[in-house]
Design a protein around this motif. Sequence first.
Motif: not given
Length: 184
Positions: A85-93, A140-152
């Motif tokens: 989750e910390a990695d996801a936060y950093e990516m999205l930020s 939990k959506d960003p956890m299995d996606k490159a860049g930590a997000y799903g556009i869909q």
Amino acid sequence: MKRLILASGSPRRKELLQQVNLSFEVKVSSIEETFDPNESPEKLAMSLALQKAKDVWKDESDAIVIGADTIVVLKNNILGKPKNEADAYEMLSSLSGQTHHVITGVAICSAQQEKVFYEKTSVTFWELSSQEIEQYIESKDPMDKAGAYGIQTLGALFVKKIDGDYFSVVGLPLARTVRELSQF
């Protein structure tokens, strides 16, 4: 057409191929993703897609096999799937208020031929608040996606604009893939 196999466990790629009524099987590649860090992101995406396709094709040489790999690039840095989750936060930020590129490499292999290509789409995010990022990570959506997000999915709320193939950002440039398949 010959048997068609998708060499990916991605539910998004599976849904996209189903959307255009293609009959196919899913066999997940077991490769360990290896790459040269000096390779361009475009070559990297194509190389990983080809490794996946060939890995499945070696056991299914009577079929046409599609491999794909999606990479998110921000200022020459590749953002993979978040480790936590910390990695996801950093990516999205880091993506907040920025334009980044999503590159999806595709490889199609058969006994007769091989085609490898990529599509590159620019995606611009709105400025994101800490609260927006935290709520998205809680889903939990960003956890299995490159860049930590799903556009869909819920990640669509972050997207200010895109320039390029939407489906490539989802994980498979659909129209181009179907056009290339017609050559097989």
